[in-house]
Design a protein around this motif. Structure first.
Motif, PDB file in Angstrom:
ATOM      1  N   MET A   1       1.217  -0.893   0.575  1.00  0.00           N
ATOM      2  CA  MET A   1      -0.149   0.012  -0.154  1.00  0.00           C
ATOM      3  C   MET A   1       0.846   1.088  -0.082  1.00  0.00           C
ATOM      4  O   MET A   1       1.545   1.584   1.084  1.00  0.00           O
ATOM      5  CB  MET A   1      -0.531  -0.255   0.897  1.00  0.00           C
ATOM      6  CG  MET A   1      -2.039   1.180   1.689  1.00  0.00           C
ATOM      7  SD  MET A   1      -3.628   0.857   2.724  1.00  0.00           S
ATOM      8  CE  MET A   1      -3.270   2.488   3.370  1.00  0.00           C
ATOM      9  N   ILE A   2       0.702   2.135  -0.881  1.00  0.00           N
ATOM     10  CA  ILE A   2       1.608   3.036  -0.628  1.00  0.00           C
ATOM     11  C   ILE A   2       0.989   4.830  -0.086  1.00  0.00           C
ATOM     12  O   ILE A   2      -0.254   4.800  -0.149  1.00  0.00           O
ATOM     13  CB  ILE A   2       1.677   4.124  -2.382  1.00  0.00           C
ATOM     14  CG1 ILE A   2       2.398   3.147  -3.119  1.00  0.00           C
ATOM     15  CG2 ILE A   2       2.080   5.399  -2.834  1.00  0.00           C
ATOM     16  CD1 ILE A   2       2.097   2.968  -5.190  1.00  0.00           C
ATOM     17  N   PRO A   3       1.735   5.017   0.761  1.00  0.00           N
ATOM     18  CA  PRO A   3       0.945   5.951   1.588  1.00  0.00           C
ATOM     19  C   PRO A   3       0.905   7.539   0.971  1.00  0.00           C
ATOM     20  O   PRO A   3       1.188   7.663  -0.362  1.00  0.00           O
ATOM     21  CB  PRO A   3       1.861   6.489   2.760  1.00  0.00           C
ATOM     22  CG  PRO A   3       3.656   5.930   1.707  1.00  0.00           C
ATOM     23  CD  PRO A   3       2.918   5.155   0.864  1.00  0.00           C
ATOM     24  N   GLU A   4      -0.229   8.022   0.996  1.00  0.00           N
ATOM     25  CA  GLU A   4      -0.555   9.357   1.049  1.00  0.00           C
ATOM     26  C   GLU A   4       0.190  10.245   0.451  1.00  0.00           C
ATOM     27  O   GLU A   4       0.220  11.297  -0.582  1.00  0.00           O
ATOM     28  CB  GLU A   4      -2.118   9.811   1.412  1.00  0.00           C
ATOM     29  CG  GLU A   4      -2.753  11.270   0.862  1.00  0.00           C
ATOM     30  CD  GLU A   4      -3.792  11.989   1.508  1.00  0.00           C
ATOM     31  OE1 GLU A   4      -5.420  11.113   0.788  1.00  0.00           O
ATOM     32  OE2 GLU A   4      -3.894  12.635   2.372  1.00  0.00           O
ATOM     33  N   SER A   6       3.285  10.236  -0.240  1.00  0.00           N
ATOM     34  CA  SER A   6       4.093  10.378  -1.441  1.00  0.00           C
ATOM     35  C   SER A   6       3.236   9.566  -2.687  1.00  0.00           C
ATOM     36  O   SER A   6       3.865  10.070  -3.742  1.00  0.00           O
ATOM     37  CB  SER A   6       4.579   8.976  -1.236  1.00  0.00           C
ATOM     38  OG  SER A   6       3.859   7.544  -1.226  1.00  0.00           O
ATOM     39  N   ILE A   7       2.460   9.983  -2.448  1.00  0.00           N
ATOM     40  CA  ILE A   7       1.427  10.358  -3.713  1.00  0.00           C
ATOM     41  C   ILE A   7       1.543  11.540  -4.067  1.00  0.00           C
ATOM     42  O   ILE A   7       1.664  13.001  -3.431  1.00  0.00           O
ATOM     43  CB  ILE A   7      -0.054   9.893  -3.662  1.00  0.00           C
ATOM     44  CG1 ILE A   7      -0.424   8.522  -3.393  1.00  0.00           C
ATOM     45  CG2 ILE A   7      -0.675  10.699  -4.686  1.00  0.00           C
ATOM     46  CD1 ILE A   7      -1.411   7.639  -2.973  1.00  0.00           C
ATOM     47  N   HIS A  19      -4.874  15.181  -3.140  1.00  0.00           N
ATOM     48  CA  HIS A  19      -5.608  13.933  -2.664  1.00  0.00           C
ATOM     49  C   HIS A  19      -7.282  14.723  -2.300  1.00  0.00           C
ATOM     50  O   HIS A  19      -7.632  15.808  -2.489  1.00  0.00           O
ATOM     51  CB  HIS A  19      -5.067  14.149  -1.491  1.00  0.00           C
ATOM     52  CG  HIS A  19      -3.534  14.063  -1.794  1.00  0.00           C
ATOM     53  ND1 HIS A  19      -2.263  14.017  -0.598  1.00  0.00           N
ATOM     54  CD2 HIS A  19      -2.587  13.690  -2.947  1.00  0.00           C
ATOM     55  CE1 HIS A  19      -1.450  13.910  -1.277  1.00  0.00           C
ATOM     56  NE2 HIS A  19      -0.966  13.789  -2.511  1.00  0.00           N
ATOM     57  N   GLU A  62      -4.284   4.430  -3.188  1.00  0.00           N
ATOM     58  CA  GLU A  62      -3.053   3.121  -2.113  1.00  0.00           C
ATOM     59  C   GLU A  62      -2.103   1.858  -3.336  1.00  0.00           C
ATOM     60  O   GLU A  62      -1.506   1.414  -2.414  1.00  0.00           O
ATOM     61  CB  GLU A  62      -4.185   3.061  -1.430  1.00  0.00           C
ATOM     62  CG  GLU A  62      -4.173   4.530  -0.594  1.00  0.00           C
ATOM     63  CD  GLU A  62      -5.312   3.483   0.525  1.00  0.00           C
ATOM     64  OE1 GLU A  62      -5.587   1.992   0.194  1.00  0.00           O
ATOM     65  OE2 GLU A  62      -5.968   4.563   1.464  1.00  0.00           O
ATOM     66  N   TYR A  64      -1.438   1.984  -6.295  1.00  0.00           N
ATOM     67  CA  TYR A  64      -0.568   2.082  -7.801  1.00  0.00           C
ATOM     68  C   TYR A  64       0.224   3.375  -8.115  1.00  0.00           C
ATOM     69  O   TYR A  64       0.985   3.842  -8.424  1.00  0.00           O
ATOM     70  CB  TYR A  64      -1.814   2.213  -8.874  1.00  0.00           C
ATOM     71  CG  TYR A  64      -1.800   1.007  -9.753  1.00  0.00           C
ATOM     72  CD1 TYR A  64      -1.230  -0.295 -10.211  1.00  0.00           C
ATOM     73  CD2 TYR A  64      -3.507   0.840  -9.258  1.00  0.00           C
ATOM     74  CE1 TYR A  64      -2.255  -1.395 -10.674  1.00  0.00           C
ATOM     75  CE2 TYR A  64      -4.232  -0.159  -9.926  1.00  0.00           C
ATOM     76  CZ  TYR A  64      -3.341  -1.169 -10.261  1.00  0.00           C
ATOM     77  OH  TYR A  64      -4.117  -2.624 -10.394  1.00  0.00           O
ATOM     78  N   GLY A  65      -0.116   4.400  -6.476  1.00  0.00           N
ATOM     79  CA  GLY A  65      -0.015   5.946  -6.632  1.00  0.00           C
ATOM     80  C   GLY A  65      -0.023   6.449  -7.299  1.00  0.00           C
ATOM     81  O   GLY A  65       0.238   7.897  -6.918  1.00  0.00           O
ATOM     82  N   LYS A 129       5.995   8.709 -14.554  1.00  0.00           N
ATOM     83  CA  LYS A 129       5.756   7.477 -14.194  1.00  0.00           C
ATOM     84  C   LYS A 129       6.448   6.579 -16.377  1.00  0.00           C
ATOM     85  O   LYS A 129       6.370   5.770 -15.957  1.00  0.00           O
ATOM     86  CB  LYS A 129       4.008   6.934 -14.789  1.00  0.00           C
ATOM     87  CG  LYS A 129       3.701   7.499 -13.889  1.00  0.00           C
ATOM     88  CD  LYS A 129       4.593   6.854 -11.848  1.00  0.00           C
ATOM     89  CE  LYS A 129       3.824   5.917 -12.064  1.00  0.00           C
ATOM     90  NZ  LYS A 129       4.610   5.307 -10.669  1.00  0.00           N
TER      91      LYS A 129
END
Ligand SMILES: CC(C)(COP(=O)(O)OP(=O)(O)OC[C@H]1O[C@@H](n2cnc3c(N)ncnc32)[C@H](O)[C@@H]1OP(=O)(O)O)[C@@H](O)C(=O)NCCC(=O)NCCS
Length: 189
Positions: A1-4, A6-7, A19, A62, A64-65, A129
């Motif tokens: 799970m990617i933390p918010e 780092s989004i 966000h 969360e 895929y980022g 990306k």
């Protein structure tokens, strides 16, 4: 799970792709209940359906980022709709693929906000990306959405068009046009 944290948040000249917060759920539901905004979708959404959709959109970040961000027009509209990127959620001749999508509240139409926001998302898709391609699709009657695709220099070939597999064959919204933009086409702009 990617933390918010780092989004990414994406900033354009007039637009901010930010966000999601719980405060976005009410204006998101109002947009999804607007028959004009939802003209080219099977139905408007109830509050519960809209909240479920928002949960899926937030879960995509969360996982895929990246995802479909909230569109804010700073100083004008704290919620102007949503624009962003997502993994296509069905199998078709062009999948696996990343799609770009947009849905704006009615007062935000006609101001070039969708195109400006989509350019920010495409820059992120191709320059950060490094996706090889981004696609977009809609029903043939959705000319406003196709005009955004064309302003982004996405292109359509008749042989790419497809019947949406999540709708029954013969459904009035089954036929879809597919637009593509490849990484090298973005870089060569
Ligand atoms: C699809 C959608 C996002 C397109 O919005 P849009 O406002 O037409 O697109 P843009 O934000 O790129 O704005 C373009 C408009 O801004 C106008 N405009 C204003 N300032 C401009 C500028 N500086 N530069 C270029 N165009 C400008 C253009 O003339 C054009 O308006 P027109 O088509 O009436 O001539 C919107 O109609 C929508 O949310 N629809 C419902 C949801 C939907 O169908 N989503 C797509 C599903 S696949």
């Amino acid at each position: 799970m990617i933390p918010e944290a780092s989004i990414p948040v994406l900033q354009g000249t007039r637009v901010l792709l930010r966000h999601w917060t719980d405060a976005d759920l009410a204006p998101f539901a109002a947009m999804n209940a607007d028959a004009e905004v939802m003209q080219h979708f099977p139905a408007t959404l109830s509050r519960a359906e809209s909240d479920q959709l928002a949960s899926r959109v937030r879960a995509h970040f969360e996982l895929y980022g990246f995802g479909v961000w909230v569109l804010e027009i700073p100083g004008e509209l704290s919620f102007a709709g949503c624009v962003g990127l997502q993994q296509v959620s069905f199998d078709a001749h062009f999948t696996p693929a990343v799609e770009i999508a947009w849905r704006l509240v009615r007062p935000a139409w006609g101001k070039h906000y969708a195109t400006e926001a989509a350019e920010c998302a495409l820059r992120y898709a191709f320059e950060v990306k490094q996706f090889p391609e981004v696609v977009s699709f809609t029903v043939p009657a959705n000319l406003r959405s196709q005009a955004v695709m064309q302003r982004l220099r996405m292109h359509n070939k008749a042989e790419d068009n497809f019947a949406h597999p999540k709708l029954p064959a013969g459904h009035a919204l089954s036929a879809h046009v597919l637009y593509r933009l490849r990484h090298e086409e973005w870089i060569a702009k």
